[in-house]
Design an enzyme around this catalytic site. Structure first.
Site, mmCIF file in Angstrom:
data_model
loop_
_atom_site.group_PDB
_atom_site.id
_atom_site.type_symbol
_atom_site.label_atom_id
_atom_site.label_comp_id
_atom_site.label_asym_id
_atom_site.label_seq_id
_atom_site.Cartn_x
_atom_site.Cartn_y
_atom_site.Cartn_z
ATOM 1 N N CYS B 30 0.838 -1.195 0.000
ATOM 2 C CA CYS B 30 0.000 0.000 0.000
ATOM 3 C C CYS B 30 0.871 1.241 0.000
ATOM 4 O O CYS B 30 2.086 1.173 0.131
ATOM 5 C CB CYS B 30 -0.881 0.001 1.238
ATOM 6 S SG CYS B 30 0.105 -0.081 2.731
ATOM 7 N N ASP B 432 7.212 -33.189 -10.066
ATOM 8 C CA ASP B 432 8.076 -33.558 -8.955
ATOM 9 C C ASP B 432 7.144 -33.758 -7.758
ATOM 10 O O ASP B 432 6.017 -33.258 -7.767
ATOM 11 C CB ASP B 432 9.064 -32.413 -8.705
ATOM 12 C CG ASP B 432 9.830 -32.607 -7.422
ATOM 13 O OD1 ASP B 432 10.363 -33.696 -7.236
ATOM 14 O OD2 ASP B 432 9.873 -31.664 -6.618
ATOM 15 N N ASP B 613 15.406 -30.461 -9.657
ATOM 16 C CA ASP B 613 14.527 -30.404 -10.824
ATOM 17 C C ASP B 613 15.044 -29.422 -11.861
ATOM 18 O O ASP B 613 14.525 -29.366 -12.972
ATOM 19 C CB ASP B 613 13.119 -29.971 -10.413
ATOM 20 C CG ASP B 613 12.492 -30.933 -9.437
ATOM 21 O OD1 ASP B 613 12.631 -32.137 -9.653
ATOM 22 O OD2 ASP B 613 11.883 -30.469 -8.457
#
Lengths: 51, 714
Positions: B30, B432, B613
């Site tokens: 904000c 995965d 990965d």
């Protein structure tokens, strides 16, 4: 033709001024933080640009 | 008059350079946060000034040279913000690319408007000297514009041609150059038709498309950078004289002794020399159960210390670590992705030769018909301008930026346009397990059996500790809006737990003697005179995981699991989701699995999060990673999604396919427009006025069609 000699330079001059202003504003970083600029206007503090 | 604090401080420190550090602060939301951060940080000792960039969710802090990253982070924490130091290794500022394109768009836009002003006068009947004057003025504006704004196209076309390939930019460059040259010739010979407006308008529309494409990439990159955790920016190093000092990861050297607190990630490979604890290896290997370590155990960079502080002697740092090996594997794997040719360029392979043949044929045809070389050339240029892929150049980026904006609002960050094109084609999804199908963090699973008094005590004690299990417990209890109670004499014993006194009774949260050693993580709440309560933790499936797999099946995408975890841990998840799974995969095995599916003709979507990965994410035809993923995972993935739910995987594929439908419609419209306009151009009926109308008309239609995608993400 006399009218053109005055009006065409004026038209081009205005356009170039706008273009120059736009380039300056990019260089000045005014487009770096569009979301932040939109919010900063809501702040209450003193309005002084931070360098 | 008083000087501003920023000025006086910088004046004081003027002899020395003031170092600046960049922090990512995802929590700012904000207008109040901006002033809170900027004013609050500047008041703290050691900090000169702070500047917030809200768009990128970043703060640049100018500080004294002796301030370290953890000290600065503590300054953020004092204000209630979580900040992550952005290391030097991260690519931060290549947004100059879009800035240059924006400048080119501005120049082309300015030139287009002014030339159009002059052209309208010519079309309304200016003749003789007046027309020549207007043509000359147009030339004066157009020539520098084409030279400046046309550079991106000329450069790209030249690169393509010098590699004996062709792309969209080749017909554009030839069209623009020929049209400008011929118009200049017309102007010199007092001819009636000049195509300056057409050439510049073409540049303007195409640059707009190019700029949109680049803006989209920047926004996604900023979003992803804001999420990067920079997992181990450094470590506390124990010096020979017993003093400790903070070292950045790049300054660590073999032989140094690091003190790793509980909840901290290792910044380098090493051997434990003092202390016993367990490490969470899930980011590195996918293994979900924590590994116990004792002195002499080897530990790896990127893993998380769970229990107690340990001393670790560095054996390898920087590019020698196990992580760096994975990074090298990733680099090799990503080469397959760079071979992908984007849809617009594929279209151009057929389009460019066709356009050039048509223009050449019209020239030859009119020459044979005896029209003279001047008229023939004029008609050939009209054909080139009319067929120039103005709408085609806008068709793809306009659709893609609209859908990327819609996806971003839904918490899915798309890194570039080609990712959407590739994602639309996938028909096989490999997931995965740890951290992707599951949340990758322990969640208490038996809180339902605790009484509200027990919950209140747990929350109170958990708040006093930064142990990962305590934090998980605290988050879960705060989510249930449990109340806390007041206790006295709170003490934390590293590796054991927290104890306190409540209503005169001794209470404790932590390891207990009679805990049965199992695979599952647990902690125990003990209260004097009452039965202990054992809190069990487990890594839960992501919300909507099952629904997502079913939704993917409906989209014709087969799902399967590739996990580095043990078979027993994987089997349970695979049964729940009713999909096949391959356990105990090393990073290289995952790469091979993707290679096998690709050979079978599948387009593989890899969804993963861990370092292990990384290579698979880079090798997949398309890839996605959750925002909780490792930095390497997020960098390698095409698309990053926020939040706990797995649903964005299906949402993104659906949106990508809708985009392809719109892109195809746009192509069809562009071809339809050509089918009408090209015969007119070949017959010599196209004047600059008609060319201008046709070009802007078709571009508007294409953009309007792309805007329909605003509601594509539902």
């Amino acid at each position: 033709v006399n009218g053109l000699a005055i009006l065409i330079p004026i038209a081009l001059g205005l356009g170039l001024t706008g273009l120059a202003a736009f380039f300056w504003s990019i260089k000045d970083g005014q487009f770096d933080d569009p979301d932040g600029s939109a919010l900063r206007v809501l702040g209450d503090e003193e309005d002084r640009p931070i360098k | 008059m008083t000087a501003s604090p920023a000025l006086s401080a910088s004046a004081l420190a003027a002899p020395r350079a003031i170092p600046q550090s960049e922090f990512s602060v995802p929590g700012m939301r904000c207008a109040g946060c901006i002033s809170k951060l900027e004013n609050g940080l500047a008041l703290q000792s050691g900090i000169v000034s702070a500047r917030v960039n809200f768009t990128a969710k970043r703060v640049t802090v100018a500080h004294m040279p002796d301030m370290t990253a953890p000290q600065l982070q503590a300054a953020f924490a004092n204000l209630g913000f979580e900040a992550v130091a952005l290391g030097d290794g991260l690519q931060l500022g290549s947004s100059s690319d879009s800035r240059n394109l924006l400048k080119a768009v501005a120049v082309a836009g300015f030139a287009m408007m002014n030339i159009m002003l002059l052209s309208v006068s010519v079309w309304s009947g200016a003749t003789g000297v007046t027309r020549d004057l207007f043509h000359w003025l147009s030339a004066v504006i157009a020539l520098p514009t084409v030279a400046y704004a046309g550079r991106p196209f000329f450069k790209s076309a030249w690169t393509a041609l010098s590699h004996k390939r062709t792309n969209m930019d080749v017909p554009i460059s030839i069209g623009v150059t020929l049209a400008t040259a011929l118009s200049l010739f017309e102007t010199i010979t007092h001819g009636p038709h000049a195509y300056f407006d057409g050439a510049v308008m073409l540049l303007f529309f195409l640059l707009t498309g190019r700029w949109l494409d680049s803006v989209m990439r920047d926004r996604a990159r900023d979003g992803v950078t804001a999420l990067l955790k920079n997992t181990a920016p450094g470590a506390l190093v124990l010096g020979a004289d017993g003093t400790t000092s903070w070292r950045d990861a790049k300054d660590l050297e073999p032989g140094m002794v690091m003190i790793i607190a509980a909840g901290e990630r290792l910044a380098a490979d090493g051997t434990v020399i003092q202390g016993m604890t367990s490490f969470d290896l899930s980011l590195l290997t996918g293994e979900s159960a924590p590994q116990q370590v004792c002195p002499q155990s080897a530990v790896h960079a990127g893993t998380l210390n769970l229990d107690a502080p340990v001393h670790v002697r560095v054996t390898a740092a920087g590019s020698d670590t196990a992580i760096a090996d994975i990074a090298r594997l990733m680099e090799q794997a990503s080469q397959s992705k760079s071979r992908y040719v984007r849809i617009a360029d594929r279209a151009a392979r057929f389009y460019a030769p066709a356009v050039h043949t048509l223009a050449l044929l019209s020239f030859v045809g009119w020459m044979l018909a005896g029209a003279g070389w001047h008229t023939s050339l004029l008609i050939a240029v009209a054909v080139l301008i009319i067929t120039c892929p103005c709408a085609l150049g806008l068709a793809v980026p306009a659709a893609q930026i609209v859908v990327a904006g819609a996806l971003m609002r839904a918490g899915i960050l798309v890194k570039d346009g080609s990712a959407l094109e590739r994602l639309a084609e996938v028909d096989y999804a490999l997931f995965d397990k740890t951290g992707t199908l599951t949340l990758g963090r322990p969640e208490p699973i038996n809180l339902g059996r605790a009484t509200s008094d027990q919950k209140a005590l747990m929350l109170t004690l958990a708040r006093a500790s930064r142990h990962p299990l305590s934090e998980a417990l605290r988050k879960a209890l705060e989510g249930e809006a449990a109340d806390a109670v007041s206790v006295i004499d709170v003490a934390e014993l590293p590796g054991i737990g927290i104890s306190a006194v409540y209503n005169g009774k001794q209470v404790a949260l932590g390891r207990s003697e009679q805990t049965d050693i199992t695979d599952t993580l647990s902690t125990t709440l003990t209260v004097t005179g009452a039965a202990p309560f054992q809190i069990l933790f487990a890594d839960q499936l992501r919300p909507l995981a099952k629904d997502t797999v079913e939704a993917l099946a409906k989209l014709g995408v087969t799902s399967s699991i590739l996990s580095g975890d043990r078979e027993s841990a994987v089997a349970h998840i695979a049964r729940t989701l009713e999909i096949t799974a391959q356990p105990s995969m090393l990073p290289q095995d995952k790469l091979d699995a993707i290679g096998r599916q690709t050979k079978l003709g599948h387009k593989v979507l890899m969804v993963g999060d861990g370092l292990n990965d990384g290579p698979a994410l880079a090798a997949g035809y398309a890839s996605m990673a959750p925002a909780s993923a490792s930095d390497a995972g997020q960098n390698a993935a095409d698309i990053v999604f926020l939040g706990d739910s797995l649903a964005p995987v299906a949402t993104a594929i659906r949106a990508a396919r809708k985009t392809q439908v719109i892109v195809r419609q746009n192509f069809i419209m562009a071809i339809g427009y050509n089918a009408v306009a090209v015969p007119l151009a070949i017959l010599g009926l196209v004047t600059p006025l008609i060319a201008a109308l046709a070009m802007s008309g078709s571009s508007l239609i294409v953009v309007a069609n792309a805007l329909r995608l605003r509601s594509a993400v539902r």
